[in-house]
Design a protein around this motif. Structure first.
Motif, PDB file in Angstrom:
ATOM      1  N   ARG A 138      38.346  43.588  38.261  1.00  0.00           N
ATOM      2  CA  ARG A 138      37.500  43.556  37.060  1.00  0.00           C
ATOM      3  C   ARG A 138      37.899  44.732  36.188  1.00  0.00           C
ATOM      4  NH1 ARG A 138      31.815  44.195  38.650  1.00  0.00           N
ATOM      5  NH2 ARG A 138      32.381  46.382  38.709  1.00  0.00           N
ATOM      6  N   VAL A 152      40.779  40.616  43.879  1.00  0.00           N
ATOM      7  CA  VAL A 152      39.913  40.401  42.719  1.00  0.00           C
ATOM      8  C   VAL A 152      39.866  41.707  41.928  1.00  0.00           C
ATOM      9  CG1 VAL A 152      37.875  40.698  44.204  1.00  0.00           C
ATOM     10  CG2 VAL A 152      37.591  39.734  41.947  1.00  0.00           C
ATOM     11  N   GLY A 172      44.177  37.053  47.809  1.00  0.00           N
ATOM     12  CA  GLY A 172      42.732  37.266  47.906  1.00  0.00           C
ATOM     13  C   GLY A 172      42.245  38.488  47.146  1.00  0.00           C
ATOM     14  N   VAL A 174      32.941  36.449  44.601  1.00  0.00           N
ATOM     15  CA  VAL A 174      33.708  37.326  45.487  1.00  0.00           C
ATOM     16  C   VAL A 174      33.496  38.797  45.103  1.00  0.00           C
ATOM     17  CG1 VAL A 174      36.035  37.996  46.199  1.00  0.00           C
ATOM     18  CG2 VAL A 174      35.431  35.580  46.046  1.00  0.00           C
ATOM     19  N   MET A 175      33.484  39.071  43.799  1.00  0.00           N
ATOM     20  CA  MET A 175      33.280  40.452  43.352  1.00  0.00           C
ATOM     21  C   MET A 175      31.926  40.959  43.839  1.00  0.00           C
ATOM     22  SD  MET A 175      34.460  43.106  41.849  1.00  0.00           S
ATOM     23  CE  MET A 175      35.821  43.071  40.720  1.00  0.00           C
ATOM     24  N   GLN A 213      36.259  31.412  37.356  1.00  0.00           N
ATOM     25  CA  GLN A 213      35.409  32.574  37.101  1.00  0.00           C
ATOM     26  C   GLN A 213      34.232  32.608  38.071  1.00  0.00           C
ATOM     27  OE1 GLN A 213      35.561  35.327  34.686  1.00  0.00           O
ATOM     28  NE2 GLN A 213      37.660  34.661  34.970  1.00  0.00           N
ATOM     29  N   PHE A 244      39.452  45.029  44.240  1.00  0.00           N
ATOM     30  CA  PHE A 244      39.525  44.880  45.687  1.00  0.00           C
ATOM     31  C   PHE A 244      40.858  44.203  45.965  1.00  0.00           C
ATOM     32  CE2 PHE A 244      34.960  45.015  44.858  1.00  0.00           C
ATOM     33  CZ  PHE A 244      34.591  46.035  45.723  1.00  0.00           C
ATOM     34  N   ARG A 262      32.079  41.532  47.611  1.00  0.00           N
ATOM     35  CA  ARG A 262      32.843  42.722  47.975  1.00  0.00           C
ATOM     36  C   ARG A 262      32.070  43.991  47.621  1.00  0.00           C
ATOM     37  NH1 ARG A 262      38.376  41.685  49.268  1.00  0.00           N
ATOM     38  NH2 ARG A 262      38.421  43.906  49.685  1.00  0.00           N
ATOM     39  N   GLU A 263      31.349  43.964  46.508  1.00  0.00           N
ATOM     40  CA  GLU A 263      30.548  45.140  46.146  1.00  0.00           C
ATOM     41  C   GLU A 263      29.395  45.325  47.132  1.00  0.00           C
ATOM     42  OE1 GLU A 263      29.898  44.399  41.885  1.00  0.00           O
ATOM     43  OE2 GLU A 263      31.281  46.047  41.463  1.00  0.00           O
ATOM     44  N   LEU A 307      35.404  34.053  41.310  1.00  0.00           N
ATOM     45  CA  LEU A 307      35.690  35.485  41.176  1.00  0.00           C
ATOM     46  C   LEU A 307      34.400  36.299  41.111  1.00  0.00           C
ATOM     47  CD1 LEU A 307      38.689  35.381  38.693  1.00  0.00           C
ATOM     48  CD2 LEU A 307      38.756  36.077  41.087  1.00  0.00           C
ATOM     49  N   MET A 308      33.408  35.763  40.393  1.00  0.00           N
ATOM     50  CA  MET A 308      32.125  36.473  40.299  1.00  0.00           C
ATOM     51  C   MET A 308      31.472  36.565  41.666  1.00  0.00           C
ATOM     52  SD  MET A 308      30.095  35.391  36.949  1.00  0.00           S
ATOM     53  CE  MET A 308      30.879  35.048  35.467  1.00  0.00           C
ATOM     54  N   LEU A 356      37.768  39.434  34.282  1.00  0.00           N
ATOM     55  CA  LEU A 356      37.652  39.274  35.731  1.00  0.00           C
ATOM     56  C   LEU A 356      38.767  38.314  36.159  1.00  0.00           C
ATOM     57  CD1 LEU A 356      35.948  39.836  38.286  1.00  0.00           C
ATOM     58  CD2 LEU A 356      34.539  37.883  37.658  1.00  0.00           C
ATOM     59  N   VAL A 357      39.708  38.821  36.950  1.00  0.00           N
ATOM     60  CA  VAL A 357      40.847  37.991  37.349  1.00  0.00           C
ATOM     61  C   VAL A 357      41.113  38.158  38.845  1.00  0.00           C
ATOM     62  CG1 VAL A 357      41.974  38.058  35.078  1.00  0.00           C
ATOM     63  CG2 VAL A 357      42.512  39.812  36.762  1.00  0.00           C
ATOM     64  N   LYS A 396      37.331  47.884  38.624  1.00  0.00           N
ATOM     65  CA  LYS A 396      37.005  47.795  40.040  1.00  0.00           C
ATOM     66  C   LYS A 396      37.945  46.753  40.614  1.00  0.00           C
ATOM     67  CE  LYS A 396      33.839  48.961  43.237  1.00  0.00           C
ATOM     68  NZ  LYS A 396      32.377  48.903  43.293  1.00  0.00           N
ATOM     69  N   TYR A 417      39.830  33.455  49.887  1.00  0.00           N
ATOM     70  CA  TYR A 417      38.994  34.597  49.493  1.00  0.00           C
ATOM     71  C   TYR A 417      37.956  34.922  50.560  1.00  0.00           C
ATOM     72  CZ  TYR A 417      40.759  35.640  44.871  1.00  0.00           C
ATOM     73  OH  TYR A 417      41.553  36.066  43.842  1.00  0.00           O
TER      74      TYR A 417
END
Lengths: 170, 133
Positions: free
Chosen positions: B42, B40, B38, A94-95, A88, B61, A98-99, A91-92, B31-32, B59, A156
């Motif tokens: 949500r 992601v 690569g 990377v999210m 997690q 990507f 990306r944002e 992922l957090m 969130l996975v 969202k 990633y």
């Protein structure tokens, strides 16, 4: 996939001498060059060609630290697959990255700054891979698990770098 | 890669892209990601007090199939109860979007995202009940 270390006949290590790898590739390619097999029976000629293709593929796989790490893990039966799920925390991160990239898209300076930040993260993961794979001649379960985690993070970050590069190209 | 018309439609006009307040006790967040590509993803749901999903946002990507899978999932989630939502299977998504075998993992990712959003919501609710004694 065949083991690229075996195809090129180089030691199965993460840290390797780039110049020696290139030299090995050149030597093998020269030995297997089609010009040398013009007079050979068709079966032999075809085999040389297939080996030459395998040598090129192996060289490409070992040249890049990411695919080199994949090959090392695959040799241990630990390839990262579709069913793997990252942490997690990753992922957090990377999210968020990306944002930020989405928001920064119109500002090349901001994209460049993000790219530099992520490239530093990638370099750190490559160092982590070297430590995990090469600290022992035969890496143990814990080292391989650490390498696998580092590889997932690197994948990633590389993906991010591709996206950021694309954003700068436009 | 030849995408089906439905995948292209969702990828070009994704539904319900956005964010819900993840601190809201009625919001569940999943969130996975798939390290192999690569990606992601949500996915968030907002659940009413009687257990019906009022809103869903996502969202993603990733590739077109991953975007389409999560976009379709949010469309399907709205108006469903949590139990109905849990019954959504990746195979339903594959069928609806005509996903080719190499893209099936995108639908699996969407199913995982739905499950983790529901799980996150349920965790929050039980924490709330405990806090209330």
């Amino acid at each position: 996939m065949t083991d690229p270390f075996e195809v090129l006949g180089v030691a199965r290590r993460f840290s390797l001498d780039r110049a020696a790898l290139e030299q090995r590739h050149r030597d093998l390619s020269r030995t297997l060059h089609p010009d040398r097999y013009v007079q050979s029976p068709p079966g032999e000629r075809r085999m040389a060609l297939e080996r030459a293709v395998a040598v090129n593929e192996a060289f490409r796989a070992l040249r890049d630290p990411l695919t080199r790490a994949e090959a090392l893990l695959a040799a241990h039966g630990l390839a990262v697959g579709d069913a793997d799920r990252p942490s997690q925390a990753l992922l957090m991160e990377v999210m968020e990255l990306r944002e930020s990239l989405d928001e920064a898209r119109r500002s090349p300076e901001k994209v460049t700054a993000l790219l530099a930040q992520v490239r530093a993260r990638s370099a750190a993961e490559e160092a982590a891979l070297a430590a995990a794979f090469d600290a022992d001649a035969a890496p143990g379960t814990a080292a391989l698990a650490a390498a696998r985690d580092a590889l997932v993070r690197l994948k990633y970050f590389r993906r991010f770098e591709e996206e950021a590069d694309d954003a700068l190209d436009i | 890669m030849a995408y089906s018309e439905k995948v292209i439609e969702h990828a070009e006009n994704p539904r319900n892209v956005g964010t819900l307040d993840k601190e809201d006790p009625n919001v569940g967040t999943g969130l996975v990601g798939a390290p192999a590509c690569g990606d992601v993803m949500r996915l968030q749901i907002k659940v009413s007090d009687d257990g019906v999903i009022q809103d869903a946002k996502f969202k993603t990507f990733g590739c077109g199939s991953a975007i389409a899978s999560s976009s379709l999932a949010t469309e399907w989630l709205k108006g469903r109860t949590l139990d109905e939502a849990s019954a959504i299977r990746n195979t339903d998504i594959v069928k609806e979007l005509n996903l080719p075998p190499v893209k099936i993992h995108c639908s699996v990712l969407a199913e995982d995202a739905i499950k983790s959003a529901i799980e996150d919501f349920r965790k929050k609710q039980s924490a709330k009940r405990e806090a209330q004694g």
